[in-house]
Design an enzyme around this catalytic site. Structure first.
Site, mmCIF file in Angstrom:
data_model
loop_
_atom_site.group_PDB
_atom_site.id
_atom_site.type_symbol
_atom_site.label_atom_id
_atom_site.label_comp_id
_atom_site.label_asym_id
_atom_site.label_seq_id
_atom_site.Cartn_x
_atom_site.Cartn_y
_atom_site.Cartn_z
ATOM 1 N N SER A 84 75.781 24.998 66.879
ATOM 2 C CA SER A 84 75.362 25.791 65.487
ATOM 3 C C SER A 84 74.569 26.797 65.782
ATOM 4 O O SER A 84 73.682 27.020 66.588
ATOM 5 C CB SER A 84 74.740 24.679 64.628
ATOM 6 O OG SER A 84 73.611 24.239 65.466
ATOM 7 N N LYS A 92 75.568 19.982 80.392
ATOM 8 C CA LYS A 92 74.893 18.793 79.516
ATOM 9 C C LYS A 92 76.196 18.738 78.359
ATOM 10 O O LYS A 92 76.329 19.620 77.362
ATOM 11 C CB LYS A 92 73.689 19.195 78.720
ATOM 12 C CG LYS A 92 73.062 18.006 78.062
ATOM 13 C CD LYS A 92 72.127 18.311 76.778
ATOM 14 C CE LYS A 92 73.075 18.495 75.644
ATOM 15 N NZ LYS A 92 73.949 17.480 75.074
ATOM 16 N N PHE A 139 80.078 19.268 69.975
ATOM 17 C CA PHE A 139 81.048 17.787 69.960
ATOM 18 C C PHE A 139 82.463 18.192 69.740
ATOM 19 O O PHE A 139 83.270 17.388 70.148
ATOM 20 C CB PHE A 139 80.524 17.042 69.029
ATOM 21 C CG PHE A 139 80.832 17.371 67.510
ATOM 22 C CD1 PHE A 139 81.924 16.987 67.068
ATOM 23 C CD2 PHE A 139 79.776 18.113 66.867
ATOM 24 C CE1 PHE A 139 82.336 17.376 65.792
ATOM 25 C CE2 PHE A 139 80.307 18.331 65.377
ATOM 26 C CZ PHE A 139 81.584 17.955 64.938
ATOM 27 N N GLU A 174 76.357 14.575 73.269
ATOM 28 C CA GLU A 174 75.814 13.204 73.383
ATOM 29 C C GLU A 174 76.827 12.485 72.410
ATOM 30 O O GLU A 174 76.817 11.500 72.663
ATOM 31 C CB GLU A 174 74.250 13.043 73.037
ATOM 32 C CG GLU A 174 74.083 13.392 71.413
ATOM 33 C CD GLU A 174 73.675 14.855 71.245
ATOM 34 O OE1 GLU A 174 74.127 15.780 72.007
ATOM 35 O OE2 GLU A 174 72.626 15.165 70.402
ATOM 36 N N GLU A 187 78.169 27.065 56.867
ATOM 37 C CA GLU A 187 79.289 26.387 57.421
ATOM 38 C C GLU A 187 79.240 24.874 57.179
ATOM 39 O O GLU A 187 78.516 24.133 57.444
ATOM 40 C CB GLU A 187 78.904 26.562 58.986
ATOM 41 C CG GLU A 187 79.946 26.125 59.899
ATOM 42 C CD GLU A 187 79.829 26.126 61.233
ATOM 43 O OE1 GLU A 187 78.660 26.053 61.800
ATOM 44 O OE2 GLU A 187 80.791 26.585 62.155
ATOM 45 N N CYS A 242 85.246 26.353 65.668
ATOM 46 C CA CYS A 242 84.459 27.557 65.265
ATOM 47 C C CYS A 242 85.397 28.598 64.780
ATOM 48 O O CYS A 242 85.042 29.499 64.386
ATOM 49 C CB CYS A 242 83.667 28.011 66.443
ATOM 50 S SG CYS A 242 84.624 28.560 67.604
HETATM 51 P P1 NAD Z 1 74.772 21.465 67.691
HETATM 52 O O1 NAD Z 1 74.104 22.728 67.475
HETATM 53 O O2 NAD Z 1 74.175 20.210 67.014
HETATM 54 O O3 NAD Z 1 74.799 20.805 69.050
HETATM 55 C C1 NAD Z 1 75.098 21.592 70.260
HETATM 56 C C2 NAD Z 1 74.416 21.301 71.307
HETATM 57 O O4 NAD Z 1 73.078 21.380 71.336
HETATM 58 C C3 NAD Z 1 74.473 19.766 71.723
HETATM 59 O O5 NAD Z 1 74.738 19.526 73.137
HETATM 60 C C4 NAD Z 1 73.270 19.009 71.139
HETATM 61 O O6 NAD Z 1 72.718 18.199 72.051
HETATM 62 C C5 NAD Z 1 72.307 20.113 71.379
HETATM 63 N N1 NAD Z 1 71.410 20.204 70.352
HETATM 64 C C6 NAD Z 1 71.559 19.681 69.086
HETATM 65 N N2 NAD Z 1 70.195 19.836 68.296
HETATM 66 C C7 NAD Z 1 69.393 20.478 69.250
HETATM 67 C C8 NAD Z 1 68.038 21.082 68.976
HETATM 68 N N3 NAD Z 1 67.415 20.836 67.736
HETATM 69 N N4 NAD Z 1 67.503 21.550 70.121
HETATM 70 C C9 NAD Z 1 68.014 21.601 71.196
HETATM 71 N N5 NAD Z 1 69.509 21.053 71.381
HETATM 72 C C10 NAD Z 1 69.983 20.639 70.456
HETATM 73 O O7 NAD Z 1 76.207 21.731 67.495
HETATM 74 P P2 NAD Z 1 77.464 20.581 67.283
HETATM 75 O O8 NAD Z 1 77.353 19.926 66.038
HETATM 76 O O9 NAD Z 1 77.623 19.929 68.439
HETATM 77 O O10 NAD Z 1 78.612 21.588 67.176
HETATM 78 C C11 NAD Z 1 79.271 22.291 65.984
HETATM 79 C C12 NAD Z 1 78.772 23.549 66.048
HETATM 80 O O11 NAD Z 1 79.135 24.223 67.150
HETATM 81 C C13 NAD Z 1 79.248 24.322 64.684
HETATM 82 O O12 NAD Z 1 78.372 24.915 64.189
HETATM 83 C C14 NAD Z 1 80.244 25.390 65.382
HETATM 84 O O13 NAD Z 1 80.600 26.414 64.729
HETATM 85 C C15 NAD Z 1 79.780 25.576 66.620
HETATM 86 N N6 NAD Z 1 80.807 26.184 67.695
HETATM 87 C C16 NAD Z 1 80.720 27.196 68.077
HETATM 88 C C17 NAD Z 1 81.773 27.672 68.675
HETATM 89 C C18 NAD Z 1 81.726 29.380 69.082
HETATM 90 O O14 NAD Z 1 82.511 29.571 70.077
HETATM 91 N N7 NAD Z 1 81.118 29.931 68.623
HETATM 92 C C19 NAD Z 1 82.797 26.884 69.446
HETATM 93 C C20 NAD Z 1 82.545 25.527 69.331
HETATM 94 C C21 NAD Z 1 81.541 25.046 68.215
#
Ligand code: NAD
Length: 501
Positions: A245, A192, A168, A195, A401, A300
């Protein structure tokens, strides 16, 4: 479950039921209404209002997108790379022309300030620019006479249908870490978006529609976990990029690689910012504050653990607290605002519960952002800048985090102790050191486990022609994001050995 054939036309006019727009998927060049009943509310986090609804699509929608992408592949992959890049020249120009509109959309659905949103759009555009170099960057290589009158040549070929799953926190930028590189190399693509922030990508795809990219080359499926799992499992998808994450990144990496796909999965972070006694504190503190509180800490690359080394501790602590307290929190669309809200009421709850945990665990709460109130925005999801002092690495606030505007101060006596602290943490995304000593900087950059290192830079963000991605629990895979790695990730190398008889 879904009936993805419910095509309603080639535009994306809202499907209004009630007052709030319900979004569609983009499949085979058409905006399609998925046959789902489950929709997720999208909020303006500064106002707390619902601004759209995301369809929680299912495996049938993914299958429809993969079918469209598979049909588009033979012709698109045979299109000369220079001709493919020309579509992106046009895309780049449209993104540039619509930069302010897109930045307002990012701020409206995510909450970051307009300046931060513009910066993320700049980086997104830069990815398109780098991808336009495909005719050069996709080149192979060869050697004559590997044996007498035998020549050897390597060419790079596209791999097929590729998919990307976004988080997000960067609604415009993260999807464009992948889309332009995937398609310019001749692959077709399924995206994708998160959401929680689907509107920016909807608009970006509307702009892409004006670039004459053939139907099916780029497809978008809105949704959450079900869509992600269908992407991991679908036999028609050859490569998956994930950003989010750590627990989900790990699961996606395992599931998609088990299904035989090429995978790059970027996870979460706990980044350490180190201040040495010889640092220029005036400049350091402003960079540190930007690192910890920019994008409300939802980045991140955000600083999370602040490590003053030796004698600088007292002064660095006081100046960090003073500068954090001075930040103006508010609606990111308003001029003069330094920090916007966090993404949702649920996430605010998560961040404030970490602050409570820190208090319970015995850290010193030097600045408490929980009681912030923002004029004229009573329902926004705001958390003020927060600073904990005397945090121990074993505390949850020192380990997890938090992904919000919370700094944990963890003093160290020397550089060796800094490395012990950092090496004990499973994440290794980014880290920064502030020092005027070249020797210290060199040692730090050499020994740090994190893959993105800043020296007198608060947010060590590689530009689009360098690779982006962390190490250990912050990255699962091999090839990183953008730069030359993108051309490796999105192509296979074919070797031909020739003898003329
Ligand atoms: P998230 O892991 O909750 O969601 C990421 C994606 O995975 C979304 O599209 C979501 O729909 C999907 N998703 C969520 N839960 C899922 C599950 N149980 N099974 C399958 N798919 C699932 O992450 P977020 O809250 O959207 O974003 C924040 C996180 O992203 C933080 O941990 C941040 O550090 C990380 N991030 C990392 C980088 C990097 O370059 N390493 C860059 C941006 C964000």
């Amino acid at each position: 479950m879904a009936n993805p054939s419910a095509v309603t036309g080639t535009d994306s006019r809202p499907d209004r039921r009630g007052d709030v727009e319900r979004l569609r998927n983009f499949i085979g060049g058409r905006w399609v209404v998925p046959d789902v009943t489950d929709y997720l509310d999208v909020h303006n986090p500064a106002l707390g209002t619902v601004i759209a609804r995301t369809p929680m699509s299912g495996a049938a929608d993914v299958d429809a997108a993969v079918t469209a992408a598979t049909e588009a592949f033979p012709s698109w992959s045979e299109t000369p790379p220079a001709a493919r890049a020309r579509h992106l020249f046009k895309f780049r120009a449209l993104l540039e022309e619509h930069l302010d509109e897109l930045a307002r959309l990012v701020t409206t659905e995510h909450g970051k300030t307009l300046d931060e949103a513009r910066g993320s759009l700049r980086r997104a555009i830069e990815c398109v620019e780098v991808a336009c170099g495909a005719p050069s960057l996709m080149m192979g290589y060869g050697l004559e006479n590997i044996a007498f009158e035998i020549d050897c040549q390597v060419v790079r070929q596209p791999i097929g249908v590729c998919a990307a799953i976004a988080p997000f926190n960067f609604p415009a930028m993260v999807p464009l870490w992948f889309l332009p590189f995937a398609i310019v190399t001749g692959n077709t693509f399924v995206l994708k978006p998160s959401e929680q922030v689907p509107l920016t990508q909807r608009r970006i795809l509307e702009l892409l529609e004006r670039c004459d990219v053939p139907p099916g080359v780029v497809n978008l499926v809105n949704g959450g976990r079900e869509v992600v799992e269908a992407i991991c499992d679908h036999p028609g998808i050859r490569a998956v990029s994930f950003v989010g994450s750590t627990p989900v990144a790990r699961a996606v990496y395992q599931r998609a690689s088990h299904a035989g796909k090429r995978v790059q999965a970027l996870g979460g972070a706990k980044n350490f910012d180190i201040v040495m006694p010889d640092a220029n504190l005036d400049r350091t503190i402003s960079m540190v504050v930007e690192s910890f509180y920019g994008c409300a800490g939802e980045r991140c690359l955000a600083g999370s653990v602040f490590v003053p080394v030796g004698s600088v501790y007292q002064e660095a602590r006081e100046r960090l607290v003073e500068s954090a307290r001075a930040l103006r929190v508010g609606d990111g669309l308003e001029p003069g605002v330094d920090m916007g809200p966090v993404i949702s009421a649920k996430h605010r709850e998560r961040v404030t519960s970490y602050i409570q945990k820190g208090v319970t665990e015995g850290a010193t709460l030097a600045l408490d952002g929980r009681q912030i109130s923002v004029a004229n925005r009573p329902d926004g999801f705001f958390v003020g800048p927060t600073v904990f002092d005397r945090v121990a690495p074993s505390m949850e606030i020192g380990r997890d985090e938090i992904f919000g505007p919370v700094a944990s101060i963890l003093p160290a006596k020397d550089l060796d102790e800094v490395f012990r602290l950092m090496d004990a943490h499973p994440n290794a995304n980014a880290t920064s050191i502030f020092t005027s000593s070249g020797k210290t900087a060199r040692e730090f950059s050499h020994r740090a486990t994190a893959s993105m290192v800043g020296v007198n830079i608060g947010v060590a963000s590689p530009v689009a022609y360098f690779p982006f991605g962390g190490a250990r629990d912050s990255f699962f895979g091999d090839l990183k994001v953008h730069g030359r790695d993108a051309f490796e990730f999105y192509t296979d190398k074919k070797v031909t050995i020739t003898r003329w008889l």
